[in-house]
Design an enzyme around this catalytic site. Sequence first.
Site, PDB file in Angstrom:
ATOM      1  N   ASP A  16       0.817  -1.216   0.000  1.00  0.00           N
ATOM      2  CA  ASP A  16       0.000   0.000   0.000  1.00  0.00           C
ATOM      3  C   ASP A  16       0.847   1.260   0.000  1.00  0.00           C
ATOM      4  O   ASP A  16       0.691   2.142  -0.858  1.00  0.00           O
ATOM      5  CB  ASP A  16      -0.930   0.021   1.223  1.00  0.00           C
ATOM      6  CG  ASP A  16      -2.090  -0.950   1.091  1.00  0.00           C
ATOM      7  OD1 ASP A  16      -2.294  -1.495  -0.005  1.00  0.00           O
ATOM      8  OD2 ASP A  16      -2.801  -1.156   2.089  1.00  0.00           O
ATOM      9  N   ARG A  96      -0.378   4.901  17.827  1.00  0.00           N
ATOM     10  CA  ARG A  96      -0.725   5.888  16.796  1.00  0.00           C
ATOM     11  C   ARG A  96      -0.351   7.332  17.147  1.00  0.00           C
ATOM     12  O   ARG A  96       0.148   8.062  16.282  1.00  0.00           O
ATOM     13  CB  ARG A  96      -2.210   5.793  16.444  1.00  0.00           C
ATOM     14  CG  ARG A  96      -2.649   4.530  15.677  1.00  0.00           C
ATOM     15  CD  ARG A  96      -1.548   3.816  15.007  1.00  0.00           C
ATOM     16  NE  ARG A  96      -2.006   2.796  14.051  1.00  0.00           N
ATOM     17  CZ  ARG A  96      -1.241   1.838  13.601  1.00  0.00           C
ATOM     18  NH1 ARG A  96       0.010   1.747  14.022  1.00  0.00           N
ATOM     19  NH2 ARG A  96      -1.684   0.961  12.723  1.00  0.00           N
ATOM     20  N   ASP A 125      -7.626   4.186  12.525  1.00  0.00           N
ATOM     21  CA  ASP A 125      -6.299   4.795  12.445  1.00  0.00           C
ATOM     22  C   ASP A 125      -6.289   6.154  11.764  1.00  0.00           C
ATOM     23  O   ASP A 125      -5.512   7.036  12.132  1.00  0.00           O
ATOM     24  CB  ASP A 125      -5.327   3.849  11.732  1.00  0.00           C
ATOM     25  CG  ASP A 125      -4.885   2.709  12.624  1.00  0.00           C
ATOM     26  OD1 ASP A 125      -5.073   2.814  13.851  1.00  0.00           O
ATOM     27  OD2 ASP A 125      -4.367   1.713  12.106  1.00  0.00           O
ATOM     28  N   SER A 181      -5.183  -9.221   7.787  1.00  0.00           N
ATOM     29  CA  SER A 181      -4.684  -7.859   7.953  1.00  0.00           C
ATOM     30  C   SER A 181      -4.159  -7.761   9.375  1.00  0.00           C
ATOM     31  O   SER A 181      -4.902  -7.958  10.331  1.00  0.00           O
ATOM     32  CB  SER A 181      -5.819  -6.855   7.729  1.00  0.00           C
ATOM     33  OG  SER A 181      -5.380  -5.549   8.038  1.00  0.00           O
TER      34      SER A 181
END
Length: 415
Positions: A16, A96, A125, A181
Amino acid sequence: MTKKEKVVLAYSGGLDTTTIIPWLKENFNYDVICCCIDVGQEEELKGLEERAKKSGASKLYIKNVIDEFANEYISPVVKSGAVYENAYLLGTSMARPLIAKTLVDVARKENAQVICHGATGKGNDQVRFELGIKALAPDIKVVAPWRMNDLWNMKSREDEIEYCKKHGIKLPFSNNTKSYSRDRNLWHISHEGLELENPNLEPNYKNCLVLSKMPQDAPNKETIIKLDFESGEAVALNNKKMKLSEIIKKLNVIGGENGIGIIDIVENRVVGMKSRGVYETPGGTILMFARNALSELVLDRQTFDFNKIVANKFSQIVYEGTWFTPLREALSKYIDEINKYVSGSITLKLYKGNIIKSGSYSPYSLYNETLASFTTGDLYDHNDASGFITLFGLPLKVRAMKMREVNKKNTKKSK
């Protein structure tokens, strides 16, 4: 010639974010600076610079923030006892804000006007990254390709691989979509996708688990460990002093071997939908259990009770990505204050997915053997309990008397 604007891309080296590099150059003519942030994901970082530059980036930063992650983000969460929706130990959530902070630091260093991330439009996210960036750098623009339907028209891995090929980028990625994932860092690893998208299906743990054994496959004997704490933070494992990040790494191995910390949950995302995932948090589960068990000795009843409210609120703050806020800062100060005396040691037995307390000690323990004993001691007179019960139960007695009076009146009226 007009100087190109710079964009800092949160870069993992995966398909990605690698695809995003030529996409940013093609659609915005940006000078792309990649930033790979190591929070303990255990991924091979060798070769990332070559891959990033071959894909069109002008520069790659690799930032190791593992100890900062442990000391400044994991530690406050452990000391608060925060658990989201009574199950999730906030592994992805905690990392994060630090990633956002690091991206901002690199952007400032490079005088970049833009930050780009590869989070999807359905996940948490995107919220966490962008709230962190807004709080620290409100002047910096954020580009989120997965939300830009007019420009980002790739719907699959095949589309991304084909896009890279068209731009002359040869990459070691397959179009295999039969994989979960995952998000991994020092604290945990999460799994989503495949059969997990149907909550009625049992997880395929054989294919899913990375850090852990299933409890039934764990050793047939108990593992005994000892943890030492100072002011709510683990400082030693089995009498050996070490930094927090090292303790977590070792507990991940020990806990994983004993089938600790595997959960299958459906959680409520910030963006309004429910999602299902399997989380492995072996070391974190042990650490949280140990700190909470030690706090039982030290905290008074009122503080212990109020902490439930604080822990719940702190978990929401972390989960929602509102780390850089006055409320989080104030709660962190409170958490540090009530952990001043959460020091001592705790011994635990690990056995087939279970954590069993096997002794705890604190020099600040409020547990008093004389008071707790059934024998009469100098500090406690059993007769004092009569007056206490009379006063403590007075509201109950008054209400019962009033209801009795009302019932009598109603009975007379009905005759």
